[in-house]
Design a protein around this motif. Sequence first.
Motif, PDB file in Angstrom:
ATOM      1  N   ILE A  43     -28.497  25.261   0.786  1.00  0.00           N
ATOM      2  CA  ILE A  43     -27.338  24.559   0.218  1.00  0.00           C
ATOM      3  C   ILE A  43     -27.696  23.985  -1.148  1.00  0.00           C
ATOM      4  O   ILE A  43     -26.924  24.091  -2.106  1.00  0.00           O
ATOM      5  N   THR A  44     -28.879  23.402  -1.242  1.00  0.00           N
ATOM      6  CA  THR A  44     -29.323  22.835  -2.529  1.00  0.00           C
ATOM      7  C   THR A  44     -29.408  23.928  -3.586  1.00  0.00           C
ATOM      8  O   THR A  44     -28.920  23.762  -4.709  1.00  0.00           O
ATOM      9  N   TYR A  96     -25.881  26.286  -9.161  1.00  0.00           N
ATOM     10  CA  TYR A  96     -25.128  27.124 -10.098  1.00  0.00           C
ATOM     11  C   TYR A  96     -23.702  27.284  -9.598  1.00  0.00           C
ATOM     12  O   TYR A  96     -23.487  27.843  -8.516  1.00  0.00           O
ATOM     13  N   ARG A  97     -22.749  26.811 -10.369  1.00  0.00           N
ATOM     14  CA  ARG A  97     -21.344  26.941 -10.008  1.00  0.00           C
ATOM     15  C   ARG A  97     -21.005  28.429  -9.822  1.00  0.00           C
ATOM     16  O   ARG A  97     -21.323  29.259 -10.660  1.00  0.00           O
ATOM     17  N   GLY A  98     -20.416  28.743  -8.693  1.00  0.00           N
ATOM     18  CA  GLY A  98     -20.005  30.107  -8.401  1.00  0.00           C
ATOM     19  C   GLY A  98     -20.993  30.899  -7.570  1.00  0.00           C
ATOM     20  O   GLY A  98     -20.655  31.966  -7.051  1.00  0.00           O
ATOM     21  N   LEU A  99     -22.219  30.407  -7.423  1.00  0.00           N
ATOM     22  CA  LEU A  99     -23.227  31.159  -6.676  1.00  0.00           C
ATOM     23  C   LEU A  99     -22.861  31.275  -5.202  1.00  0.00           C
ATOM     24  O   LEU A  99     -22.955  32.359  -4.621  1.00  0.00           O
ATOM     25  N   SER A 100     -22.425  30.193  -4.590  1.00  0.00           N
ATOM     26  CA  SER A 100     -22.119  30.254  -3.157  1.00  0.00           C
ATOM     27  C   SER A 100     -20.976  31.234  -2.892  1.00  0.00           C
ATOM     28  O   SER A 100     -21.014  31.987  -1.922  1.00  0.00           O
ATOM     29  N   ARG A 101     -19.974  31.267  -3.761  1.00  0.00           N
ATOM     30  CA  ARG A 101     -18.869  32.220  -3.590  1.00  0.00           C
ATOM     31  C   ARG A 101     -19.393  33.657  -3.701  1.00  0.00           C
ATOM     32  O   ARG A 101     -19.033  34.530  -2.908  1.00  0.00           O
ATOM     33  N   ALA A 102     -20.259  33.908  -4.671  1.00  0.00           N
ATOM     34  CA  ALA A 102     -20.832  35.244  -4.845  1.00  0.00           C
ATOM     35  C   ALA A 102     -21.672  35.639  -3.640  1.00  0.00           C
ATOM     36  O   ALA A 102     -21.610  36.785  -3.176  1.00  0.00           O
ATOM     37  N   ALA A 117     -17.831  24.030  -0.777  1.00  0.00           N
ATOM     38  CA  ALA A 117     -17.015  22.820  -0.610  1.00  0.00           C
ATOM     39  C   ALA A 117     -17.585  21.673  -1.443  1.00  0.00           C
ATOM     40  O   ALA A 117     -16.832  20.931  -2.092  1.00  0.00           O
ATOM     41  N   ALA A 118     -18.897  21.543  -1.447  1.00  0.00           N
ATOM     42  CA  ALA A 118     -19.535  20.485  -2.242  1.00  0.00           C
ATOM     43  C   ALA A 118     -19.322  20.725  -3.730  1.00  0.00           C
ATOM     44  O   ALA A 118     -19.091  19.784  -4.496  1.00  0.00           O
ATOM     45  N   GLU A 119     -19.378  21.979  -4.141  1.00  0.00           N
ATOM     46  CA  GLU A 119     -19.152  22.328  -5.546  1.00  0.00           C
ATOM     47  C   GLU A 119     -17.734  21.960  -5.971  1.00  0.00           C
ATOM     48  O   GLU A 119     -17.507  21.479  -7.076  1.00  0.00           O
ATOM     49  N   GLU A 120     -16.786  22.175  -5.077  1.00  0.00           N
ATOM     50  CA  GLU A 120     -15.380  21.895  -5.380  1.00  0.00           C
ATOM     51  C   GLU A 120     -15.033  20.408  -5.263  1.00  0.00           C
ATOM     52  O   GLU A 120     -13.949  20.003  -5.652  1.00  0.00           O
ATOM     53  N   PRO A 139     -20.786  13.128  -3.279  1.00  0.00           N
ATOM     54  CA  PRO A 139     -22.137  13.692  -3.227  1.00  0.00           C
ATOM     55  C   PRO A 139     -22.711  13.832  -1.815  1.00  0.00           C
ATOM     56  O   PRO A 139     -23.680  14.562  -1.616  1.00  0.00           O
ATOM     57  N   ASP A 140     -22.128  13.164  -0.829  1.00  0.00           N
ATOM     58  CA  ASP A 140     -22.635  13.241   0.546  1.00  0.00           C
ATOM     59  C   ASP A 140     -21.928  14.300   1.388  1.00  0.00           C
ATOM     60  O   ASP A 140     -22.253  14.485   2.553  1.00  0.00           O
ATOM     61  N   LEU A 141     -20.942  14.980   0.801  1.00  0.00           N
ATOM     62  CA  LEU A 141     -20.138  15.937   1.553  1.00  0.00           C
ATOM     63  C   LEU A 141     -20.988  17.034   2.192  1.00  0.00           C
ATOM     64  O   LEU A 141     -20.826  17.331   3.380  1.00  0.00           O
TER      65      LEU A 141
END
Length: 194
Positions: free
Chosen positions: A102-103, A108-114, A169-172, A177-179
Motif C-alpha cells: 500500500i505504501t 505514485y498517483r495512478g499506480l494502484s489503478r494501473a 482510496a487513500a490516493e483519492e 491520512p489514516d484511511l
Amino acid sequence: MTSGTEQDRARPMRADARRNYERLLVQARKAFAEHGTGASLEDVARAAGVGIGTLYRHFPNRYALMSAVFEDAVSDLLDRARALLDAPQPCSALVTWLRGIITHASEYRGLSRALMSASQDASSALSRCSDPMREAGQALLSRAQESGAVRHDVSISDLLQLTNAIALAAEETPSDPDLADRLLRLTLRGITAP
C-alpha cells in the motif's frame, strides 16, 4: 521486469543506448512522482534529452516504462516477503507486507489503478512485476492460513486487488491520512479465521 523485445534483452546495450535508457528512467521517476503515472511520455523523453522514438525503442508502452521504473521497489518488496517468511507470527507478517504494498502503490498517483488493471492482463508489461509479487504474497498467505490465522477461502489475487483498492482510496482521499490503515484493518477482520 525490463522492457524491450526478447532479442534486445539477449544482447548487451551499446554505451549510448545504456545512457539513454538510464536517463529515461531517471526522468520517468521524476515525472511519475510529480505528475503521477499518467505523466506525458513526450515530456519524459524531452527531459531525458532524447526523442519519443528512443523512449519507445526502450519501452514499447507506458506499462513497460512503469515496470522498469518500479523494478527496485518491487525487488525490495520481494526481499521483504522472503524475510517475513521466518516471522514468528504469520498473520502479522502478511499484514506487514500488505502495508508495504500500500505504501509503495501510494507513492505514485495512478499506480494502484494501473496495477489493478494489469492484474487482469497477463500480457501487460506490469504483469512482470505482479507475477513475482503474487508468488511472494502466496507464500506469506499460505503460511498464515496453515497457522489457522487466515481463512482458507482467501486468495492472494483478491488480497492484492484489495490492497491496490485501498491505496487508490487513500490516493483519492488525501485529507484522511489514516484511511489506508483503517481500510486494511477492516479487510483483515474479513479474512481472519473465526
